[in-house]
Design an enzyme around this catalytic site. Structure first.
Site, mmCIF file in Angstrom:
data_model
loop_
_atom_site.group_PDB
_atom_site.id
_atom_site.type_symbol
_atom_site.label_atom_id
_atom_site.label_comp_id
_atom_site.label_asym_id
_atom_site.label_seq_id
_atom_site.Cartn_x
_atom_site.Cartn_y
_atom_site.Cartn_z
ATOM 1 N N GLY A 105 1.125 -1.473 -0.008
ATOM 2 C CA GLY A 105 0.036 -0.035 -0.365
ATOM 3 C C GLY A 105 0.497 0.878 -0.170
ATOM 4 N N GLU A 113 -4.826 -3.757 -5.651
ATOM 5 C CA GLU A 113 -3.599 -4.779 -5.720
ATOM 6 C C GLU A 113 -4.109 -6.011 -5.141
ATOM 7 O OE1 GLU A 113 0.377 -3.230 -5.571
ATOM 8 O OE2 GLU A 113 -1.147 -2.292 -3.636
#
Length: 233
Positions: A105, A113
């Site tokens: 992140g 993702e």
């Protein structure tokens, strides 16, 4: 908040090594970040040489890189599945069962993702040695609906974390994700039980996604100046 340690050569080796796993006809999840970018560029060169693949980008950045590289793109609702996803990580910790836990992140793309990585038959992480740790101790990015920021931050503190609203580098105000939300970087110090913390963060109202990827990765390709070490699989 990105973990920017590690040499560009190590990242290049890891990304290109993982790209070699892609077979003709595969649907490929295209991760976000500097190491995944090397994999995308390598896939673009393979496509130029005749490899038939379709990519599913996880961010505006990876989409643009794939377009520039000439990789045909698709989406999850247009395919039956994802054969392989290649993505980076801010930290990687090996589990006792031989699997891996990740913090992701740093590029604020962890929600998309995680969707693509979890959908893949194989999820391969590309990293340099600086990303390998035990235990995880990097601040956990938490994507939050803007209106929920104060209440989520308060609960994170109650869980023992210190939340920081991620500020944009080149504009006033916070980072805004591709989904239109903000990111709290939540520092819990050493994370001894990633699975429990991931569940606690995911359960908070207003949290879109948190950056602990628990047991999702099948293998980690670790690049160095000398080559690539493959862990897992």
């Amino acid at each position: 908040m990105k973990n920017t340690e590690g040499s560009s050569e190590a990242k290049r080796r890891a990304g290109e090594h993982a790209a070699d796993l892609v077979d003709d006809g595969d649907v490929v999840g295209l991760g976000t970040g500097s190491t995944a970018a090397h994999a995308i560029r390598a896939l673009g060169r393979a496509v130029d040489s005749g490899l038939d693949v379709r990519g599913i980008p996880t961010s505006f950045q990876s989409r643009q890189l794939a377009l520039d590289a000439g990789i045909p793109l698709t989406s999850l609702d247009a395919v039956d599945g994802v054969d392989i996803a290649i993505d980076g990580a801010d930290q990687v910790a090996e589990r006792n069962d031989g699997g891996f836990d990740l913090v992701k992140g740093g590029g604020a793309a962890h929600a998309r993702e995680k969707i693509v990585d979890a959908a893949a038959e194989r999820f391969v992480v590309v990293a340099d040695p600086s990303k390998l740790v035990d235990p995880l101790d990097y601040p956990v990015p938490v994507e939050v609906l803007p209106d929920a920021r104060p209440t989520v931050a308060g609960t994170v503190r109650a869980l023992g974390g210190e939340p920081t609203l991620r500020a944009a580098a080149h504009k006033d105000g916070p980072v805004v994700t591709d989904n239109g939300n903000v990111v709290l970087d939540c520092d819990f110090g050493p994370i001894e039980d990633p699975a429990t913390l991931a569940s606690e963060l995911a359960a908070l109202p207003g949290v879109v996604e948190q950056g602990l990827f628990v047991g999702l990765a099948d293998a980690v390709h670790v690049g160095s100046a000398d080559g690539v070490e493959v862990r897992g699989e």
